[in-house]
Design a protein around this motif. Structure first.
Motif, PDB file in Angstrom:
ATOM      1  N   ALA A   1      31.953  56.573 -14.838  1.00 36.27           N
ATOM      2  CA  ALA A   1      31.399  55.660 -15.841  1.00 36.27           C
ATOM      3  C   ALA A   1      30.611  56.421 -16.901  1.00 36.27           C
ATOM      4  N   GLU A   2      29.827  57.412 -16.460  1.00 35.45           N
ATOM      5  CA  GLU A   2      29.054  58.216 -17.419  1.00 35.45           C
ATOM      6  C   GLU A   2      29.984  58.989 -18.347  1.00 35.45           C
ATOM      7  N   GLY A   3      31.065  59.547 -17.787  1.00 38.30           N
ATOM      8  CA  GLY A   3      32.010  60.297 -18.604  1.00 38.30           C
ATOM      9  C   GLY A   3      32.700  59.405 -19.622  1.00 38.30           C
ATOM     10  N   GLU A   4      33.070  58.195 -19.191  1.00 38.75           N
ATOM     11  CA  GLU A   4      33.722  57.245 -20.102  1.00 38.75           C
ATOM     12  C   GLU A   4      32.769  56.845 -21.217  1.00 38.75           C
ATOM     13  N   ALA A   5      31.500  56.594 -20.872  1.00 43.88           N
ATOM     14  CA  ALA A   5      30.513  56.201 -21.878  1.00 43.88           C
ATOM     15  C   ALA A   5      30.264  57.340 -22.863  1.00 43.88           C
ATOM     16  N   ARG A   6      30.198  58.566 -22.365  1.00 45.64           N
ATOM     17  CA  ARG A   6      29.957  59.711 -23.244  1.00 45.64           C
ATOM     18  C   ARG A   6      31.101  59.879 -24.250  1.00 45.64           C
ATOM     19  N   ARG A   7      32.327  59.740 -23.762  1.00 46.97           N
ATOM     20  CA  ARG A   7      33.477  59.882 -24.669  1.00 46.97           C
ATOM     21  C   ARG A   7      33.513  58.754 -25.688  1.00 46.97           C
ATOM     22  N   ALA A   8      33.162  57.529 -25.251  1.00 47.21           N
ATOM     23  CA  ALA A   8      33.154  56.395 -26.177  1.00 47.21           C
ATOM     24  C   ALA A   8      32.100  56.586 -27.260  1.00 47.21           C
ATOM     25  N   THR A  16      24.288  57.445 -28.454  1.00 44.03           N
ATOM     26  CA  THR A  16      24.507  58.437 -27.397  1.00 44.03           C
ATOM     27  C   THR A  16      23.827  58.050 -26.078  1.00 44.03           C
ATOM     28  N   ARG A  17      22.763  57.242 -26.145  1.00 43.79           N
ATOM     29  CA  ARG A  17      22.063  56.853 -24.923  1.00 43.79           C
ATOM     30  C   ARG A  17      22.651  55.607 -24.277  1.00 43.79           C
ATOM     31  N   CYS A  18      23.550  54.941 -24.958  1.00 40.87           N
ATOM     32  CA  CYS A  18      24.159  53.737 -24.391  1.00 40.87           C
ATOM     33  C   CYS A  18      25.092  54.128 -23.245  1.00 40.87           C
ATOM     34  N   GLY A  19      24.928  53.494 -22.099  1.00 42.67           N
ATOM     35  CA  GLY A  19      25.758  53.814 -20.935  1.00 42.67           C
ATOM     36  C   GLY A  19      26.790  52.756 -20.614  1.00 42.67           C
ATOM     37  N   ASP A  20      26.932  51.757 -21.486  1.00 45.17           N
ATOM     38  CA  ASP A  20      27.883  50.669 -21.237  1.00 45.17           C
ATOM     39  C   ASP A  20      29.148  50.883 -22.066  1.00 45.17           C
ATOM     40  N   PRO A  21      30.249  51.259 -21.427  1.00 44.76           N
ATOM     41  CA  PRO A  21      31.490  51.518 -22.172  1.00 44.76           C
ATOM     42  C   PRO A  21      31.956  50.322 -22.991  1.00 44.76           C
TER      43      PRO A  21
END
Length: 286
Positions: free
Chosen positions: A227-234, A258-263
């Motif tokens: 989930a963190e990886g998906e959010a970072r790429r988004a 960049t701080r948002c963690g919700d894809p």
């Protein structure tokens, strides 16, 4: 032998004096009911209770309590446990208290006397394991010798400044340990760290050093990692679109993205970034 004390309640003072124990004389006496039966169910639960068969053929009842803080009501409860276990099982009871805080451990280890100071009737003296007396094990070779003891030691030293080295020694050994043995220990340490900062450190070590293990904790960590990886790429995609369109991205907006963690939120921002006239406009409907 006992009825005379009902007829002459102040007799106890003269008897104790004859026995060489000095009690203050009572100023008043109330005769209480003699029935000590519980009139309603009273729930009392010890954390863990074990019957230990020993080499000398003297079975032992071991009650284990996890104590997180000082509790003035606990000694009375522990005394009740000991008395109840002795009455029910007719076996000698033992109490082990496990602590993570030195002050709590030292408090729990103090003998507690029940009864008047002139002649204490009961003495409660639990055995205590905590950061004040458990070994600090940072050598993988020592961990390997006794994995169970090393696990308990790691848990009791959750707030030790050397906790990272302690936990690293655990992962070094668990990496070469069968999953059937390692997985329960991974979970025990995760639960034992509680809400201490060491809990997050353990999660990271498990994710990196023990990534091939299949346990509830490791699966949870992998899900979080995905989930963190998906959010970072988004987030990178949102910023890339804005930059490609020549839109200035203020530092505040960049940090929010960049701080948002919700894809899902980031995908929504990405769609708006395609047409928004400014970076702030992608947040306009929030």
């Amino acid at each position: 032998m006992h009825r005379i004390f009902q007829d002459y309640p102040d007799l106890f003072s003269r008897v104790s004096e004859a026995l060489g124990v000095d009690f203050a004389r009572p100023t008043s006496v109330t005769i209480l009911p003699t029935d000590l039966t519980e009139t309603r169910p009273l729930e009392r639960r010890v954390d863990t209770l074990l019957r230990l068969e020993t080499e000398d053929d003297e079975p032992l009842l071991l009650a284990v309590e996890a104590q997180g803080k000082k509790d003035p009501d606990k000694p009375a409860s522990w005394a009740y446990y000991a008395s109840y276990l002795l009455t029910k099982y007719r076996l000698q009871p033992m109490l082990l208290v496990v602590c993570q805080d030195r002050a709590t451990a030292e408090w729990a280890a103090r003998p507690v006397l029940f009864g008047p100071p002139q002649w204490p009737l009961l003495t409660l003296r639990p055995l205590v394991a905590g950061p004040h007396n458990m070994p600090v094990i940072t050598d993988p070779a020592e961990v390997h010798k006794d994995l169970a003891l090393a696990t308990l030691s790691a848990i009791t030293h959750a707030t030790n400044p050397s906790v990272e080295a302690i936990l690293k020694a655990m992962t070094n050994v668990l990496r070469d340990t069968s999953a059937a043995l390692a997985n329960p220990i991974i979970e025990l340490i995760a639960q034992g760290m509680g809400k201490h900062p060491a809990a997050e450190l353990w999660r990271k070590l498990v994710a990196v050093d023990l990534s091939f293990y299949k346990s509830p904790l490791s699966e949870e960590l992998r899900d979080e990692g995905r989930a963190e990886g998906e959010a970072r790429r988004a987030a990178e995609d949102v910023l890339a679109v804005l930059v490609e369109r020549g839109i200035d991205v203020p530092e505040e907006a960049r940090e929010r993205i960049t701080r948002c963690g919700d894809p899902e939120t980031l995908r929504h921002w990405l769609r708006r970034a395609v047409t928004a006239p400014s970076a702030d406009e992608i947040f306009a409907d929030e």
